[in-house]
Motif scaffolding. Structure first.
Motif, PDB file in Angstrom:
ATOM      1  N   ASP A  82       0.845  -1.207   0.000  1.00 20.46           N
ATOM      2  CA  ASP A  82       0.000   0.000   0.000  1.00 20.46           C
ATOM      3  C   ASP A  82       0.874   1.248   0.000  1.00 20.46           C
ATOM      4  OD1 ASP A  82      -2.264  -1.548   0.008  1.00 20.46           O
ATOM      5  OD2 ASP A  82      -2.641  -1.344   2.152  1.00 20.46           O
ATOM      6  N   GLU A  83       1.996   1.172   0.731  1.00 19.39           N
ATOM      7  CA  GLU A  83       2.911   2.316   0.785  1.00 19.39           C
ATOM      8  C   GLU A  83       3.898   2.314  -0.375  1.00 19.39           C
ATOM      9  OE1 GLU A  83       4.299   3.351   5.101  1.00 19.39           O
ATOM     10  OE2 GLU A  83       3.697   1.236   5.076  1.00 19.39           O
ATOM     11  N   LEU A  84       4.410   1.114  -0.718  1.00 21.42           N
ATOM     12  CA  LEU A  84       5.497   1.048  -1.703  1.00 21.42           C
ATOM     13  C   LEU A  84       5.008   1.191  -3.142  1.00 21.42           C
ATOM     14  CD1 LEU A  84       7.746  -1.869  -0.325  1.00 21.42           C
ATOM     15  CD2 LEU A  84       8.063   0.608  -0.060  1.00 21.42           C
ATOM     16  N   PRO A 142      -3.737   0.146  -6.304  1.00 25.15           N
ATOM     17  CA  PRO A 142      -4.509  -0.138  -5.090  1.00 25.15           C
ATOM     18  C   PRO A 142      -5.087  -1.555  -5.167  1.00 25.15           C
ATOM     19  CG  PRO A 142      -5.278   1.902  -6.171  1.00 25.15           C
ATOM     20  CD  PRO A 142      -4.355   1.212  -7.127  1.00 25.15           C
ATOM     21  N   GLY A 143      -5.050  -2.260  -4.047  1.00 29.27           N
ATOM     22  CA  GLY A 143      -5.625  -3.602  -4.005  1.00 29.27           C
ATOM     23  C   GLY A 143      -4.635  -4.714  -4.292  1.00 29.27           C
ATOM     24  N   ILE A 144      -3.410  -4.368  -4.696  1.00 20.73           N
ATOM     25  CA  ILE A 144      -2.446  -5.422  -5.019  1.00 20.73           C
ATOM     26  C   ILE A 144      -2.070  -6.222  -3.764  1.00 20.73           C
ATOM     27  CG2 ILE A 144      -0.487  -3.793  -4.892  1.00 20.73           C
ATOM     28  CD1 ILE A 144      -0.715  -6.942  -7.142  1.00 20.73           C
ATOM     29  N   ARG A 145      -2.040  -5.552  -2.620  1.00 19.34           N
ATOM     30  CA  ARG A 145      -1.746  -6.267  -1.368  1.00 19.34           C
ATOM     31  C   ARG A 145      -2.773  -7.382  -1.130  1.00 19.34           C
ATOM     32  NH1 ARG A 145      -3.545  -5.488   3.784  1.00 19.34           N
ATOM     33  NH2 ARG A 145      -4.429  -3.438   3.344  1.00 19.34           N
ATOM     34  N   GLU A 146      -4.042  -7.033  -1.217  1.00 18.85           N
ATOM     35  CA  GLU A 146      -5.107  -8.011  -0.982  1.00 18.85           C
ATOM     36  C   GLU A 146      -5.085  -9.105  -2.066  1.00 18.85           C
ATOM     37  OE1 GLU A 146      -5.362  -4.775  -1.006  1.00 18.85           O
ATOM     38  OE2 GLU A 146      -6.330  -4.133   0.858  1.00 18.85           O
ATOM     39  N   GLN A 147      -4.754  -8.712  -3.287  1.00 20.27           N
ATOM     40  CA  GLN A 147      -4.754  -9.659  -4.397  1.00 20.27           C
ATOM     41  C   GLN A 147      -3.639 -10.700  -4.225  1.00 20.27           C
ATOM     42  OE1 GLN A 147      -5.120  -7.517  -8.162  1.00 20.27           O
ATOM     43  NE2 GLN A 147      -4.043  -9.175  -9.222  1.00 20.27           N
ATOM     44  N   LEU A 148      -2.500 -10.272  -3.703  1.00 12.35           N
ATOM     45  CA  LEU A 148      -1.373 -11.184  -3.529  1.00 12.35           C
ATOM     46  C   LEU A 148      -1.482 -12.013  -2.248  1.00 12.35           C
ATOM     47  CD1 LEU A 148       1.639  -8.978  -4.696  1.00 12.35           C
ATOM     48  CD2 LEU A 148       0.852 -11.104  -5.766  1.00 12.35           C
ATOM     49  N   ALA A 149      -2.248 -11.541  -1.289  1.00 12.35           N
ATOM     50  CA  ALA A 149      -2.268 -12.196   0.030  1.00 12.35           C
ATOM     51  C   ALA A 149      -2.490 -13.709  -0.048  1.00 12.35           C
ATOM     52  CB  ALA A 149      -3.305 -11.519   0.936  1.00 12.35           C
ATOM     53  N   PRO A 150      -3.496 -14.200  -0.805  1.00 15.40           N
ATOM     54  CA  PRO A 150      -3.702 -15.662  -0.837  1.00 15.40           C
ATOM     55  C   PRO A 150      -2.744 -16.414  -1.758  1.00 15.40           C
ATOM     56  CG  PRO A 150      -5.399 -14.543  -2.139  1.00 15.40           C
ATOM     57  CD  PRO A 150      -4.532 -13.470  -1.551  1.00 15.40           C
ATOM     58  N   ALA A 151      -1.953 -15.704  -2.556  1.00 11.13           N
ATOM     59  CA  ALA A 151      -1.125 -16.346  -3.591  1.00 11.13           C
ATOM     60  C   ALA A 151       0.283 -16.605  -3.072  1.00 11.13           C
ATOM     61  CB  ALA A 151      -1.089 -15.464  -4.839  1.00 11.13           C
ATOM     62  N   MET A 161       9.497   4.049   6.973  1.00  9.49           N
ATOM     63  CA  MET A 161       9.571   4.446   5.553  1.00  9.49           C
ATOM     64  C   MET A 161      10.363   5.734   5.435  1.00  9.49           C
ATOM     65  SD  MET A 161       8.085   3.006   2.864  1.00  9.49           S
ATOM     66  CE  MET A 161       6.759   2.211   3.799  1.00  9.49           C
ATOM     67  N   THR A 162      11.247   5.795   4.473  1.00  8.12           N
ATOM     68  CA  THR A 162      12.009   7.021   4.324  1.00  8.12           C
ATOM     69  C   THR A 162      12.251   7.311   2.857  1.00  8.12           C
ATOM     70  OG1 THR A 162      14.058   8.156   4.843  1.00  8.12           O
ATOM     71  CG2 THR A 162      14.217   5.811   4.522  1.00  8.12           C
ATOM     72  N   ASP A 163      12.255   8.562   2.530  1.00 10.41           N
ATOM     73  CA  ASP A 163      12.574   8.967   1.167  1.00 10.41           C
ATOM     74  C   ASP A 163      13.921   9.650   1.106  1.00 10.41           C
ATOM     75  OD1 ASP A 163       9.306   9.469   0.029  1.00 10.41           O
ATOM     76  OD2 ASP A 163      10.854   8.285  -0.915  1.00 10.41           O
ATOM     77  N   THR A 164      14.598   9.721   2.226  1.00 10.77           N
ATOM     78  CA  THR A 164      15.834  10.492   2.275  1.00 10.77           C
ATOM     79  C   THR A 164      16.897   9.895   1.377  1.00 10.77           C
ATOM     80  OG1 THR A 164      17.555  11.369   3.667  1.00 10.77           O
ATOM     81  CG2 THR A 164      16.697   9.223   4.266  1.00 10.77           C
ATOM     82  N   ASN A 198       8.729   6.023  -6.245  1.00 13.61           N
ATOM     83  CA  ASN A 198       8.014   5.395  -5.131  1.00 13.61           C
ATOM     84  C   ASN A 198       8.884   5.373  -3.886  1.00 13.61           C
ATOM     85  OD1 ASN A 198       5.406   4.538  -6.166  1.00 13.61           O
ATOM     86  ND2 ASN A 198       6.530   3.141  -7.499  1.00 13.61           N
ATOM     87  N   PRO A 199       8.257   5.309  -2.702  1.00  9.76           N
ATOM     88  CA  PRO A 199       9.047   5.235  -1.466  1.00  9.76           C
ATOM     89  C   PRO A 199       9.823   3.919  -1.383  1.00  9.76           C
ATOM     90  CG  PRO A 199       6.684   5.140  -0.995  1.00  9.76           C
ATOM     91  CD  PRO A 199       6.816   5.326  -2.470  1.00  9.76           C
ATOM     92  N   ARG A 200      10.756   3.866  -0.447  1.00  8.03           N
ATOM     93  CA  ARG A 200      11.561   2.661  -0.247  1.00  8.03           C
ATOM     94  C   ARG A 200      11.494   2.255   1.231  1.00  8.03           C
ATOM     95  NH1 ARG A 200      11.542   3.135  -5.222  1.00  8.03           N
ATOM     96  NH2 ARG A 200      13.287   2.614  -6.594  1.00  8.03           N
ATOM     97  N   LEU A 201      11.834   1.015   1.515  1.00 12.29           N
ATOM     98  CA  LEU A 201      11.926   0.560   2.908  1.00 12.29           C
ATOM     99  C   LEU A 201      13.257   1.028   3.491  1.00 12.29           C
ATOM    100  CD1 LEU A 201      10.591  -3.094   2.481  1.00 12.29           C
ATOM    101  CD2 LEU A 201       9.344  -1.122   3.415  1.00 12.29           C
ATOM    102  N   ALA A 202      13.217   1.508   4.717  1.00  6.67           N
ATOM    103  CA  ALA A 202      14.420   1.991   5.393  1.00  6.67           C
ATOM    104  C   ALA A 202      15.220   0.816   5.962  1.00  6.67           C
ATOM    105  CB  ALA A 202      14.040   2.958   6.504  1.00  6.67           C
TER     106      ALA A 202
END
Lengths: 206, 206
Positions: free
Chosen positions: A106-108, A113-122, B1-4, B194-198
């Protein structure tokens, strides 16, 4: 087969940088006693994290093995020939793929939108995506470690299931490589560099 | 989450190089009409080939799709959303893994005589090694393309079996990614990064 370091077109980075990240860098097993700090590893990560992954999934995870206790837990899971290498390294990174990467999407990857839910069962799809993209990120990480002045000694002779049981129980992380990290003593390797395949041996142009 | 983009430890390469290979580089879909020459691709290969692989196996293979004819053969095997990206790219590289990498090991890994013969009957082992190490090399290649002044647009939404049948029949090469290559127009992408994981989201320190 060619050993030449001459390129056929000009570089867009300076010669020192090209030497540092590729041309003079070696798979390292000989280290100075310089410490590897978390700040250095974070600086390397802050470069490597910017490399592209499919849908910005960023599934690579790192276990930083620095303490004597942690090292003693890792060593028995390495192939015999790799045990002294882990024992000699200032730090060893266990590289792992996280099939639960979708929880961050959702953040990355807000564009989908919805890709998180779509991948969850896969689960199987996520395991494949995690491994594929984490390996790609491992390539970025080797370069990024060198870009912050560290040397890398990647190894994959190890008992992956053993490592996962030892360190990653309950997380789902799947180890796939260990990278020893430190400051290289001299060239970092007692061996001459092995030859490489030339462009015309690996590429077909249509 | 960080964009730095600030690192926490100093770099060992200059700021321009770090910008070029990671910090300002974007997954590119917008190109100038500059040609991509074989000399540029070879220069990128001559850097990327130096990155470490397990037993120096170097299983990555490249199909350089440049002619209109070749592009028209590739397009129908791409996911629909990726077709216009291939059509717009100056060059598209089909990245593939070669399970017959062992045939080169007498030259590439002379420290282990007999490894070629030992791997010959182990098809499944070779397929796994080829895919793993070719993916690692794909990470090096993305960086190396940038280091010679090109931009990269990696994609993996495609029919891999279809591509293999179209281009690699009889070779055993297994495609796993397409990377569009050219000179970026502006930032190369119409989207913000897009953002990245810190570091503290991906790393555990022991």
């Amino acid at each position: 087969m060619t050993d030449t370091l001459l390129e056929t077109a000009p570089l867009a980075i300076d010669e020192t940088a090209a030497d540092r990240i590729f041309r003079q860098a070696r798979t390292t097993s000989q280290w100075t006693d310089a410490e590897v700090t978390d700040a250095q590893l974070q600086a390397a990560w802050d470069l490597a994290k910017l490399g592209p992954t499919a849908m910005n999934t960023l599934p690579l995870r790192l276990l930083v093995v620095r303490s004597a206790e942690a090292r003693q837990r890792l060593v028995p899971h390495m192939a015999e020939g790799n045990r002294p290498k882990v024992e000699a390294a200032p730090v060893s990174l266990v590289l792992a793929a996280d099939p639960a990467f979708h929880e961050h999407l959702d953040e990355l990857f807000p564009v989908y939108p919805g890709i998180r839910e779509q991948l969850a069962p896969a689960t199987e799809v996520r395991e494949g995506m995690a491994r594929k993209n984490a390996l790609l990120q491992a390539g970025y990480l080797v370069v990024a470690l060198r870009a912050v002045g560290l040397a890398a000694g990647p190894m994959d002779g190890m008992d992956f299931d053993g490592v996962d049981g030892e360190f990653f129980a309950g997380t789902g992380w799947k180890s796939f490589m260990v990278v020893n990290v430190g400051v290289a003593e001299g060239e970092g390797s007692p061996y001459p560099r092995n030859p490489r395949l030339a462009f015309d041996q690996v590429a077909e142009v249509l």
